[in-house]
Design a protein around this motif. Structure first.
Motif, short mmCIF file in Angstrom:
data_model
loop_
_atom_site.label_atom_id
_atom_site.label_comp_id
_atom_site.label_asym_id
_atom_site.label_seq_id
_atom_site.Cartn_x
_atom_site.Cartn_y
_atom_site.Cartn_z
N TYR A 37 0.83 -1.20 0.00
CA TYR A 37 0.00 0.00 0.00
C TYR A 37 0.86 1.25 0.00
CZ TYR A 37 -4.22 -2.70 0.74
OH TYR A 37 -5.27 -3.56 0.57
N SER A 38 2.03 1.14 0.60
CA SER A 38 2.90 2.31 0.64
C SER A 38 4.33 1.84 0.85
CB SER A 38 2.49 3.24 1.77
OG SER A 38 3.05 2.79 2.99
N ARG A 54 -0.73 7.26 -5.06
CA ARG A 54 0.13 7.63 -3.92
C ARG A 54 1.43 6.82 -3.95
NH1 ARG A 54 -4.65 7.65 -0.85
NH2 ARG A 54 -4.18 5.65 0.09
N GLN A 105 -1.47 12.84 -1.01
CA GLN A 105 -2.84 12.87 -1.49
C GLN A 105 -3.19 14.22 -2.10
OE1 GLN A 105 -4.24 10.19 -1.80
NE2 GLN A 105 -6.39 10.55 -2.23
N PRO A 146 1.23 10.94 4.03
CA PRO A 146 0.12 10.57 3.16
C PRO A 146 -0.70 11.80 2.77
CG PRO A 146 0.25 9.08 5.03
CD PRO A 146 1.26 10.14 5.27
N GLU A 147 -0.81 12.77 3.68
CA GLU A 147 -1.61 13.97 3.38
C GLU A 147 -1.00 14.73 2.21
OE1 GLU A 147 -0.59 13.17 6.43
OE2 GLU A 147 -2.52 12.59 7.32
N ALA A 161 7.30 10.93 2.44
CA ALA A 161 6.30 11.99 2.37
C ALA A 161 5.11 11.59 3.23
CB ALA A 161 5.87 12.18 0.93
N ASN A 196 -8.99 2.93 -9.84
CA ASN A 196 -8.76 3.41 -8.48
C ASN A 196 -7.45 4.19 -8.37
OD1 ASN A 196 -8.97 3.85 -5.77
ND2 ASN A 196 -8.68 1.71 -5.16
N ARG A 251 -4.76 14.50 -5.76
CA ARG A 251 -6.00 15.22 -6.09
C ARG A 251 -5.76 16.20 -7.24
NH1 ARG A 251 -6.83 16.44 -0.11
NH2 ARG A 251 -7.70 14.49 0.66
N GLU A 262 5.36 8.01 -4.47
CA GLU A 262 6.43 7.61 -3.55
C GLU A 262 7.60 7.00 -4.32
OE1 GLU A 262 5.67 6.21 0.73
OE2 GLU A 262 4.00 5.38 -0.41
N ARG A 285 -7.08 7.13 -7.34
CA ARG A 285 -7.08 7.92 -6.12
C ARG A 285 -6.20 7.28 -5.05
NH1 ARG A 285 -10.19 11.83 -3.70
NH2 ARG A 285 -11.25 12.19 -5.65
N MET A 286 -6.24 5.94 -5.01
CA MET A 286 -5.41 5.26 -4.04
C MET A 286 -4.06 4.87 -4.64
SD MET A 286 -6.16 2.29 -1.56
CE MET A 286 -5.62 0.65 -1.64
#
Lengths: 624, 80
Positions: free
Chosen positions: A65-66, A108, A195, A191-192, A189, A102, A199, A112, A104-105
């Motif tokens: 996921y990250s 990220r 994101q 997550p905020e 970084a 997807n 966006r 990275e 949006r997810m």
């Protein structure tokens, strides 16, 4: 390791982005599955031939996921990308696979990866699904925003990977020559912040249907319903077990007949002597007895792969999370435990998705209690010999007995987990955070490759460990030969052999359970793997019989020779006994300590002995 | 309010993450953010598991996750 080392590309992406399907498409059957040294994280490598004759190594890294790892899988992914894994050079090019539906997810992780300053190509996967949902994606704009090449892929289509391959063909060398400024590791970084960038990028590249449904909510309303959902789950599980036993019958009979014919043929073709006995009693009776179960194992894995690919398994975990929570396990434990019905080894390996260590350990400890397919040979043999073919209401008594054995395994696993978490490893919090991906039609290609992989692993076991043990057991049960002047009247020749003596010695330990010396012998090689016990019984009885009885005839032989109490006692033994060295070895590797496999073996043996003892005494007392 | 207090079908926007109990370590909050529970993202509570308490099926952005109550109590939201 081959002598030539190819340039490597690594596939990186979120879980459920279709990365593995893309990998299968790019490499076909030219893949090798192994483990990363020291951890049970699967290492999948394949090769891809480009038009210019160059071959690339393609690595399918575990989904993440990250880049702040939370599981051993993600840790490995990060280490490989950074070139920190010993013996593994950093990949030359990273292919970031994203799910077009997807972004949006998924973006990220891409951002990275880009921050690491390594060559990245973005593969926008499932582009067809995104279009069908009415999404319009401006790939050129995305390329501009990200500052790296972007291509479209459709991993479920025959030629869905060609754009990516063409890009690699045209520009691979160019990527390598780019001297990227070595930034070292940039600070991660938040997550905020990531994101915010996502966006902004999405606003620029994405247009079209705002209110599209990525999820099939109507289907979920049934599948995840408290009542209907559980009913669906019960039906699915019932169907699987039904299929394993009824569909498998035909191919199993075919394999049995083939083995019997091979045995007969060998008997007629070879002169009597030790070599013929080795082939017929050792190899054909022993190995054949195990090979018979290949169809059942494949059918079981077929269903597990099907459920996994379709996105159903996490829903089942959602439904059962409450029950699992009551005994202190995480709902995530459902998937490893279900896999353990096929084999505890992939099951234990699947526990790596459980981030909490205590949860993971509890799941590992109970995984061997799930009735794995290696127990089937033993159960099938004993039930076939001792349980009459009778119908009870709608059901078949033999099927019910087998079902009962499966239930016994599950209930004892629950009980052990409960004790384990209450008494020993107290932890009140078990996180779930389980992704429920959209449903997908499983790809036959992936299913086929998955099954092929399973069949290969099983055949390697049959050809390797099981074959070796059978040959060894034959030697032990044949030599030393009985003294001169021995006649059949003094008992079977095998009693004089090393195995015979061992069995008679072990009988002192096992006689309270009602096991005779033949069973005691068979349990010794059966320590290596449960199914070996059946082959071993075949060899022992085959060698102790006056004429050359085949393993095929084992069932009537034991039906005559054993009491019902002995048979039930042996069944109870096999519900618990940790008779699988590979499982213990995997636990050792997984927990990185001898403590847990030893503890596991000890508690399982204690349970097995107690259960067999109680079963034996109770059956005798009931006098059935 | 927190995600754990939403009723079925309610939509909300994430406002932030708070460790709601001593069991929740920084790494767990980081994980929640990694999987998409980031301030400003909109979510919807779809349903709860059998028994009506937990787990919670939540759609966050374009992804669906199952969470237990302990995690849901860490996610501060504002009704949309």
């Amino acid at each position: 390791m081959s002598a030539i080392t190819y340039k490597t590309i690594a596939l990186v992406g979120n879980p459920n982005c279709g990365k593995t399907a893309l990998f299968n498409l790019m490499t076909g059957a030219r893949q090798k599955v192994a483990n990363y040294a020291g951890v049970t994280v699967e290492r999948k490598v394949g090769s891809l031939r480009l038009k210019n004759g160059q071959t690339l190594s393609v690595v399918d890294l575990p989904g993440a996921y990250s880049l702040s790892p939370a599981t051993p899988d993600e840790e490995v992914t990060l280490q490989v990308i950074e070139g920190r894994r010993p013996g593994e050079a950093a990949p030359d090019v990273i292919v970031a696979v994203v799910d077009a539906t997807n972004l949006r997810m998924n973006l990220r992780l891409v951002l990275e990866l880009l921050r690491m300053g390594r060559p990245v190509v973005v593969a926008v996967n499932m582009a067809d699904v995104a279009r069908a949902q009415g999404l319009k994606l401006d790939l050129q704009r995305l390329e501009l925003e990200l500052g790296c090449p972007v291509v479209e892929t459709i991993a479920v289509q025959q030629k869905g990977h060609l754009q990516l391959v063409e890009l690699l063909e045209a520009r691979f060398e160019a990527y390598l020559s780019i001297q990227r400024p070595s930034l070292g590791m940039p600070a991660p970084a938040s997550p905020e912040a990531l994101q915010r960038d996502v966006r902004r990028i999405l606003a620029a590249v994405l247009s079209g249907n705002e209110n599209r449904g990525r999820f099939q909510h109507r289907l979920d309303a049934v599948v995840m319903h408290p009542v209907w959902g559980l009913l669906v789950l019960a039906t699915v599980l019932f169907l699987i077990f039904q299929a394993v036993f009824s569909w498998a019958a035909y191919p199993m009979d075919a394999i049995k007949d083939l083995m019997a014919a091979t045995g007969e043929w060998t008997l007629t073709q070879m002169p009597e002597g030790p070599l013929r006995s080795l082939l017929v009693d050792g190899v054909i009776a022993g190995v054949g007895g195990v090979l018979v179960f290949l169809p059942q194992i494949l059918i079981l894995f077929f269903f597990i792969l099907l459920l996994e690919d379709s996105g159903y398994l996490p829903r089942a975990a959602f439904l059962l999370d409450n029950v699992m929570g009551k005994v202190g396990l995480s709902g995530r434990a459902f998937i490893p435990l279900l896999s353990s019905f096929a084999c505890a080894i992939p099951g234990i390996m699947a526990t790596r998705t459980i981030a909490n260590w205590k949860d993971r350990l509890a799941t590992i400890m109970v995984a061997p209690l799930m009735t794995c397919s290696a127990r089937l040979p033993v159960y099938a043999l004993l039930i076939g010999a001792f349980v009459p073919e009778r119908t009870v209401g709608w059901f078949d008594l033999r099927g019910l007995t087998l079902f009962g054995l499966y239930v016994a395994g599950v209930l004892s696993a629950m009980a052990v987990a409960w004790v384990f978490k209450r008494v020993w490893m107290k932890s009140s919090y078990q996180p779930l955070m389980l992704e429920l991906p959209p449903y997908r039609v499983p790809s036959m290609r992936n299913l086929g490759l998955g099954l092929w992989e399973r069949a290969r692993i099983f055949m390697r076991r049959v050809g390797g460990i099981i074959f070796t043990l059978m040959v060894l057991l034959w030697f032990l049960s044949t030599y030393p030969a009985p003294p001169a002047g021995w006649t059949e009247a003094q008992g079977p020749a095998i009693l004089y052999s090393a195995a015979g003596m061992m069995g008679q010695a072990l009988q002192h330990v096992f006689s309270p359970l009602g096991f005779n010396w033949q069973i005691s012998i068979a349990l010794v090689p059966g320590m290596a793997a449960r199914e070996v016990a059946v082959g071993a019984l075949g060899t022992v009885y085959s060698l102790s019989a006056a004429d050359n009885a085949m393993a095929d005839a084992l069932s009537p032989v034991i039906a005559q020779g054993w009491s019902l109490a002995t048979a039930y006692s042996l069944l109870a033994w096999f519900v618990f006994a940790p008779q699988c060295l590979s499982t213990l070895a995997v636990v050792r590797r997984e927990t990185n300590s001898w403590r847990y496999p030893l503890l596991m073996a000890a508690y399982l043996f204690a349970l097995a002995y107690a259960a067999a003892f109680v079963t034996y005494r109770t059956t005798l007392w009931l006098g059935v | 309010m927190f995600l754990s207090e939403l009723t079925h079908g309610q939509r909300a926007v994430v406002r932030g993450l708070v460790a709601a109990s001593p069991d929740i370590h920084a790494s767990i909050l980081r994980r929640l953010a990694d999987i998409g529970f980031i301030a400003g993202e909109s979510l919807q509570l779809l349903r709860r598991g059998p028994g009506g308490r937990e787990p919670l099926a939540v759609q966050i952005g374009e992804t669906m996750f199952a969470l237990r109550l302990v995690e849901a109590r860490c996610i501060r939201v504002e009704l949309q």
